[in-house]
Design an enzyme around this catalytic site. Structure first.
Site, PDB file in Angstrom:
ATOM      1  N   ALA A  62       0.813  -1.050   0.029  1.00 55.27           N
ATOM      2  CA  ALA A  62      -0.181  -0.059   0.050  1.00 55.27           C
ATOM      3  C   ALA A  62       0.902   1.160  -0.028  1.00 55.27           C
ATOM      4  O   ALA A  62       2.102   1.324   0.470  1.00 55.27           O
ATOM      5  CB  ALA A  62      -1.115   0.077   1.177  1.00 55.27           C
ATOM      6  N   GLY A 108      -0.180  -5.055   1.083  1.00 53.16           N
ATOM      7  CA  GLY A 108      -1.631  -5.027   0.285  1.00 53.16           C
ATOM      8  C   GLY A 108      -1.670  -5.894  -1.127  1.00 53.16           C
ATOM      9  O   GLY A 108      -2.199  -6.483  -1.502  1.00 53.16           O
ATOM     10  N   GLU A 111      -2.029  -9.440  -0.233  1.00 50.24           N
ATOM     11  CA  GLU A 111      -3.368  -9.534   0.069  1.00 50.24           C
ATOM     12  C   GLU A 111      -4.318  -9.449  -0.943  1.00 50.24           C
ATOM     13  O   GLU A 111      -5.309 -10.270  -1.066  1.00 50.24           O
ATOM     14  CB  GLU A 111      -3.868  -8.312   1.266  1.00 50.24           C
ATOM     15  CG  GLU A 111      -3.088  -8.338   2.638  1.00 50.24           C
ATOM     16  CD  GLU A 111      -3.452  -7.299   3.635  1.00 50.24           C
ATOM     17  OE1 GLU A 111      -3.212  -6.176   3.038  1.00 50.24           O
ATOM     18  OE2 GLU A 111      -3.694  -7.521   4.538  1.00 50.24           O
ATOM     19  N   GLU A 133       4.079  -5.617   7.071  1.00 48.19           N
ATOM     20  CA  GLU A 133       3.471  -4.506   7.822  1.00 48.19           C
ATOM     21  C   GLU A 133       3.835  -4.191   9.344  1.00 48.19           C
ATOM     22  O   GLU A 133       4.204  -2.880   9.505  1.00 48.19           O
ATOM     23  CB  GLU A 133       1.910  -4.415   7.787  1.00 48.19           C
ATOM     24  CG  GLU A 133       1.189  -4.192   6.185  1.00 48.19           C
ATOM     25  CD  GLU A 133       1.052  -5.503   5.745  1.00 48.19           C
ATOM     26  OE1 GLU A 133       1.632  -6.412   5.760  1.00 48.19           O
ATOM     27  OE2 GLU A 133       0.145  -5.322   4.687  1.00 48.19           O
ATOM     28  N   SER A 435      36.744   2.432  14.720  1.00 46.05           N
ATOM     29  CA  SER A 435      35.441   2.679  15.489  1.00 46.05           C
ATOM     30  C   SER A 435      35.716   3.685  16.499  1.00 46.05           C
ATOM     31  O   SER A 435      34.713   4.470  17.034  1.00 46.05           O
ATOM     32  CB  SER A 435      35.126   1.363  16.181  1.00 46.05           C
ATOM     33  OG  SER A 435      36.190   0.862  16.815  1.00 46.05           O
TER      34      SER A 435
HETATM   35  P1  NAI Z   1      40.534  -7.709  13.584  1.00 41.53           P
HETATM   36  O1  NAI Z   1      41.560  -8.128  14.622  1.00 41.53           O
HETATM   37  O2  NAI Z   1      39.594  -9.098  13.564  1.00 41.53           O
HETATM   38  O3  NAI Z   1      41.137  -7.655  12.190  1.00 41.53           O
HETATM   39  C1  NAI Z   1      42.299  -7.056  11.789  1.00 41.53           C
HETATM   40  C2  NAI Z   1      42.922  -7.589  10.726  1.00 41.53           C
HETATM   41  O4  NAI Z   1      44.122  -6.405  10.385  1.00 41.53           O
HETATM   42  C3  NAI Z   1      43.822  -8.830  11.025  1.00 41.53           C
HETATM   43  O5  NAI Z   1      43.595  -9.613  10.142  1.00 41.53           O
HETATM   44  C4  NAI Z   1      45.563  -8.291  10.991  1.00 41.53           C
HETATM   45  O6  NAI Z   1      46.010  -9.690  10.398  1.00 41.53           O
HETATM   46  C5  NAI Z   1      45.123  -7.303   9.793  1.00 41.53           C
HETATM   47  N1  NAI Z   1      46.394  -6.574   9.616  1.00 41.53           N
HETATM   48  C6  NAI Z   1      47.121  -6.210  10.674  1.00 41.53           C
HETATM   49  N2  NAI Z   1      48.182  -5.380   9.899  1.00 41.53           N
HETATM   50  C7  NAI Z   1      47.885  -5.154   8.566  1.00 41.53           C
HETATM   51  C8  NAI Z   1      48.562  -4.575   7.575  1.00 41.53           C
HETATM   52  N3  NAI Z   1      49.588  -4.001   7.730  1.00 41.53           N
HETATM   53  N4  NAI Z   1      47.940  -4.880   6.245  1.00 41.53           N
HETATM   54  C9  NAI Z   1      46.944  -5.494   6.130  1.00 41.53           C
HETATM   55  N5  NAI Z   1      46.046  -6.023   7.232  1.00 41.53           N
HETATM   56  C10 NAI Z   1      46.767  -6.303   8.422  1.00 41.53           C
HETATM   57  O7  NAI Z   1      39.870  -6.519  13.731  1.00 41.53           O
HETATM   58  P2  NAI Z   1      38.392  -6.047  13.256  1.00 41.53           P
HETATM   59  O8  NAI Z   1      37.554  -6.436  14.518  1.00 41.53           O
HETATM   60  O9  NAI Z   1      38.104  -6.583  11.961  1.00 41.53           O
HETATM   61  O10 NAI Z   1      38.501  -4.520  13.202  1.00 41.53           O
HETATM   62  C11 NAI Z   1      39.174  -3.856  12.469  1.00 41.53           C
HETATM   63  C12 NAI Z   1      38.878  -2.297  12.278  1.00 41.53           C
HETATM   64  O11 NAI Z   1      37.611  -2.184  12.375  1.00 41.53           O
HETATM   65  C13 NAI Z   1      39.304  -1.734  13.780  1.00 41.53           C
HETATM   66  O12 NAI Z   1      39.864  -0.284  13.386  1.00 41.53           O
HETATM   67  C14 NAI Z   1      37.886  -1.620  14.604  1.00 41.53           C
HETATM   68  O13 NAI Z   1      38.105  -0.731  15.526  1.00 41.53           O
HETATM   69  C15 NAI Z   1      36.990  -1.405  13.497  1.00 41.53           C
HETATM   70  N6  NAI Z   1      35.578  -1.714  13.832  1.00 41.53           N
HETATM   71  C16 NAI Z   1      35.406  -3.002  14.524  1.00 41.53           C
HETATM   72  C17 NAI Z   1      34.116  -3.278  14.774  1.00 41.53           C
HETATM   73  C18 NAI Z   1      34.079  -4.504  15.400  1.00 41.53           C
HETATM   74  O14 NAI Z   1      32.690  -4.780  15.919  1.00 41.53           O
HETATM   75  N7  NAI Z   1      34.752  -5.450  15.775  1.00 41.53           N
HETATM   76  C19 NAI Z   1      32.877  -2.494  14.459  1.00 41.53           C
HETATM   77  C20 NAI Z   1      33.323  -1.283  13.501  1.00 41.53           C
HETATM   78  C21 NAI Z   1      34.904  -0.921  13.425  1.00 41.53           C
END
Ligand code: NAI
Length: 719
Positions: A62, A108, A111, A133, A435
């Site tokens: 709708a 809708g 429906e 809905e 983050s």
């Molecule tokens: P993670 O620890 O799972 O992954 C980080 C990756 O980066 C690892 O695989 C590592 O080997 C790789 N790495 C390190 N040095 C590197 C380089 N020189 N070149 C390429 N890769 C390299 O971390 P995650 O959780 O994925 O977080 C990554 C980023 O995202 C951080 O900045 C974090 O703050 C941000 N973030 C995380 C969230 C979460 O819920 N975990 C949500 C939003 C943002």
């Protein structure tokens, strides 16, 4: 609007709304459909009717503008009664009517199909069928609550009505929502024709009356334990209502109305049932909750999805190749959502093995999608082939956009920015998924800060719909435009915010956990704190979600804030608790299997028994309503500050972001709409009372007082 043709004594009524992006039910289309139905019924040459569409979708639902326009209870009732009349007319016209569902049929639109005597759908996994809905605070008012349970049974229908699930045609067939599948549009129409030519009985089961005048199938309207009226049936409904109450905490009127419609409506004839439904529909469409949800989850979200925040004068960018630095949890998820959107992905980690581990994430998800029938093996392989793993920065050459998702470490982020930029062309955008680290500071490592932007994804990336785009001080409108085009391409919802500590979403979300932990420090029962969070409408309790985020991460952010701002955040009530849990107790949360909760091996998690020793329960526990207020008002005050400080710049982004990022309760319409939900004057009064009782963090801003005095609503004041 409607194409009407007659061929071989079969009338085809095809929706084809010229000036709309998709077919919807509104005043004009319903009227045109009604006229076509009249024509087909009165034409003695016509033996049967096919209802279909000339557009990609069948009928998407709708038109919600129509609902908003028909604002009064009477208008709403009249509108829905007219729709019932039209549906009822062809359902009982004695000529067979078949729905040839060539595309998505929702709300809708579905429906309309339910009132047909037979339903055939094109077997395409992209097509969605269902009654969603409830997800925007409404409920199926076009006969859905009456016909679906009569057709597939109450037990199967209720979850579909209450959860608003959308099914692909194959699932829809399994659940009984449609009768048959067709493999092509030609076959679809041919099957529809054949069905009519086979002279079927054009009578709905709910219209079949026995000699005594009773509806033949009525006794089949069963719930576990009996039919609706039997003692067991009644018990089942009472139990179901209680279960629903637990889930919705009484915050959502629509699901309750669905239960009532089904319960009341299935004890009477279809016509009376439809009247009951119309009555409930009109009432529900008037509720502030429905209006809030329609405004934010439909209109505002659609605007954001269309790129309302995008600079208009910059041509659309087609992001074809994306580089991702870091194949960890976030990088792997971003690679997946990009690849399924048809984008070439270069996924880099410190070694190819690590990058491959990140690609495994996509392999596993795709395996599940194949099992669910969403992708074929060949499609999945095509998607996987788009993800190229590497350990070399030079492979980022030719990327339109690079997203950095390495560890949350400023120096490392600076290093990968610089080593990657060398290989990027002039127009390429570099984004950080940080983050916590302000974007302006990170951009200092870049030679092209105007091309540097924040793209903050949420975990798990494939499920979370929001991307928070963060503008650094020097970020250009061009970088914003490309970023929005990318977010649109991966079918996520973008909001745009200005740089600030914690940006918008983490900053406000942090007040939810902080307030819950503060309550703990006051001796409020942890179970009561968790119950209050959920009763307020938050998806998870504040202590539970703190454990999931991890207390050591929270502590790290507190320390960093302290270092950068000089404000002693570790010396606040919540700061002291977090410090103690990390430094003294080593209970850092879910990942360590110990935090505010304990996580026994084979049992569900439970609140840690040691909490009562550290926080002796206060002799008098507060009322849950007071705790709910603290939880919600604290988040709203922080959102207002973000808005006044220009961190988040539109009501739209503030509301949409609050619901999608951290689950601020949708019935309120979002963290700023909340103010109008309770009324600005009330809000200011309550916030002052909370501030006097619990501290200045609740104190309303000067601007809020000004709005309260102006007599305008919060929305009116800003629009
Ligand atoms: P993670 O620890 O799972 O992954 C980080 C990756 O980066 C690892 O695989 C590592 O080997 C790789 N790495 C390190 N040095 C590197 C380089 N020189 N070149 C390429 N890769 C390299 O971390 P995650 O959780 O994925 O977080 C990554 C980023 O995202 C951080 O900045 C974090 O703050 C941000 N973030 C995380 C969230 C979460 O819920 N975990 C949500 C939003 C943002």
């Amino acid at each position: 609007m409607i194409r009407y043709t007659v061929e071989d004594q079969i009338a085809t009524i095809a929706f084809n709304m010229e000036n709309a992006p998709m077919n919807v039910l509104n005043e004009e289309s319903i009227k045109a459909f009604d006229e076509a139905i009249d024509k087909a019924i009165s034409d003695t040459n016509v033996k049967g009717i096919i209802v279909t569409s000339d557009k990609k979708e069948f009928v998407a639902g709708a038109d919600l503008n129509m609902l908003l326009k028909n604002a009064s209870l009477e208008q709403s009732y009249a509108m829905i009664s007219y729709l019932h009349k039209v549906f009822r007319k062809y359902e009982s016209c004695k000529k067979p009517v078949v729905a040839a569902i060539n595309g998505t049929a929702l709300g809708g639109g579905y429906e309309l199909c339910l009132a047909c005597h037979y339903r055939i759908a094109l077997n395409d996994t992209k097509i969605q069928i269902g009654l969603p809905e409830v997800l925007i605070g409404l409920f199926p008012g076009g006969g859905g609550t009456q016909r679906l349970p009569r057709m597939i049974g109450i037990e199967k229908a209720l979850p579909l009505l209450l959860e608003g699930k959308k099914l692909n045609p194959e699932r829809a067939l399994k659940e009984g929502l449609i009768n048959e599948l067709a493999e092509s549009k030609e076959e679809l129409l041919q099957k529809a024709k054949n069905w009519i030519l086979a002279n079927p009985r054009a009578l709905q089961p709910w219209d079949e009356i026995d000699k005594k005048g009773n509806v033949v199938g009525m006794q089949n309207y069963k719930v576990p334990g009996g039919n609706v009226q039997s003692p067991k049936g009644v018990q089942t409904f009472i139990a179901g209502t209680a279960l629903l109450q637990g889930k919705t905490q009484g915050n959502y009127p629509a699901p309750q109305a669905i239960m009532e419609c089904v319960y009341e409506g299935l004890q009477v004839s279809i016509d009376d049932g439809l009247m009951i439904e119309a009555k409930h529909f009109a009432r529900i469409s008037q509720t502030p909750e429905a209006k809030n949800m329609i405004r934010t989850l439909f209109f505002a979200m659609n605007e954001a999805n269309k790129g309302a925040a995008r600079p208009k004068d910059i041509p659309t960018a087609d992001v074809k190749k994306v580089g991702i630095l870091g194949a960890g949890m976030m990088g792997a998820g971003i690679a997946y959502v990009s690849a399924i959107a048809g984008i070439e992905v270069v996924l880099k980690d410190t070694s190819v093995e690590n990058a491959e581990k990140g690609k495994d994430y996509s392999r596993n998800l795709l395996k599940k999608e194949i099992e669910r029938g969403r992708y074929s093996q060949a499609q999945a392989e095509e998607i996987l082939a788009r993800i190229h793993t590497t350990a070399e920065a030079k492979d980022m050459q030719g990327c339109d956009l690079v997203i950095e998702a390495v560890f949350e470490n400023r120096e490392l982020k600076n290093q990968v920015t610089q080593e990657t930029e060398i290989f990027l062309n002039e127009k390429a955008i570099f984004a950080s998924n940080t983050s916590t680290l302000p974007i302006t500071g990170l951009a200092e490592a870049s030679k092209r800060p105007e091309n540097f932007i924040g793209l903050h994804f949420f975990s798990p990336v494939d499920k979370m719909m929001l991307v928070e785009i963060i503008m650094g001080k020097k970020t250009s409108p061009y970088a914003l435009a490309v970023s929005i085009d990318y977010v649109k391409k991966i079918k996520k919802t973008p909001i745009v915010v200005n740089d600030s500590r914690g940006f918008y979403t983490s900053r406000v979300f942090g007040t939810y956990t902080a307030e819950s932990i503060t309550m703990l420090s006051e001796g409020i029962s942890p179970a009561l704190i968790e119950a209050a969070g959920k009763a307020a409408g938050m998806p998870v309790g504040g202590l539970d979600v703190s454990d999931a985020v991890a207390l050591d991460l929270m502590y790290k952010i507190y320390l960093q804030t302290e270092k950068d701002t000089g404000i002693k955040v570790t010396d606040t009530p919540d700061g002291r608790v977090v410090k103690k849990f990390v430094e003294e107790l080593g209970r850092v949360g879910k990942k360590a299997k110990k935090g505010f909760y304990e996580y026994p091996e084979d049992e569900p998690k439970r609140l840690w028994s040691g909490l009562k020793d550290i926080f002796p329960p206060a002799p008098i526990q507060p009322d849950i309503e007071e705790l709910k207020k603290r939880i919600l008002y604290r988040q709203v005050i922080e959102t207002v500050k973000c808005f006044e400080e220009n961190v988040v710049t539109t009501l739209r982004d503030a509301d949409v972001g609050s619901i999608l990022a951290w689950g601020f309760p949708p019935y309120t319409g979002g963290a700023l709409s909340f103010i109008d939900y309770v009324g600005v004057e009330n809000f200011v009064k309550e916030a002052d009372r909370l501030a006097n009782t619990y501290g200045e963090r609740f104190r309303p801003t000067a601007r809020l007082r000004e709005i309260a005095q102006s007599g305008k609503s919060f929305r009116e004041f800003y629009q």
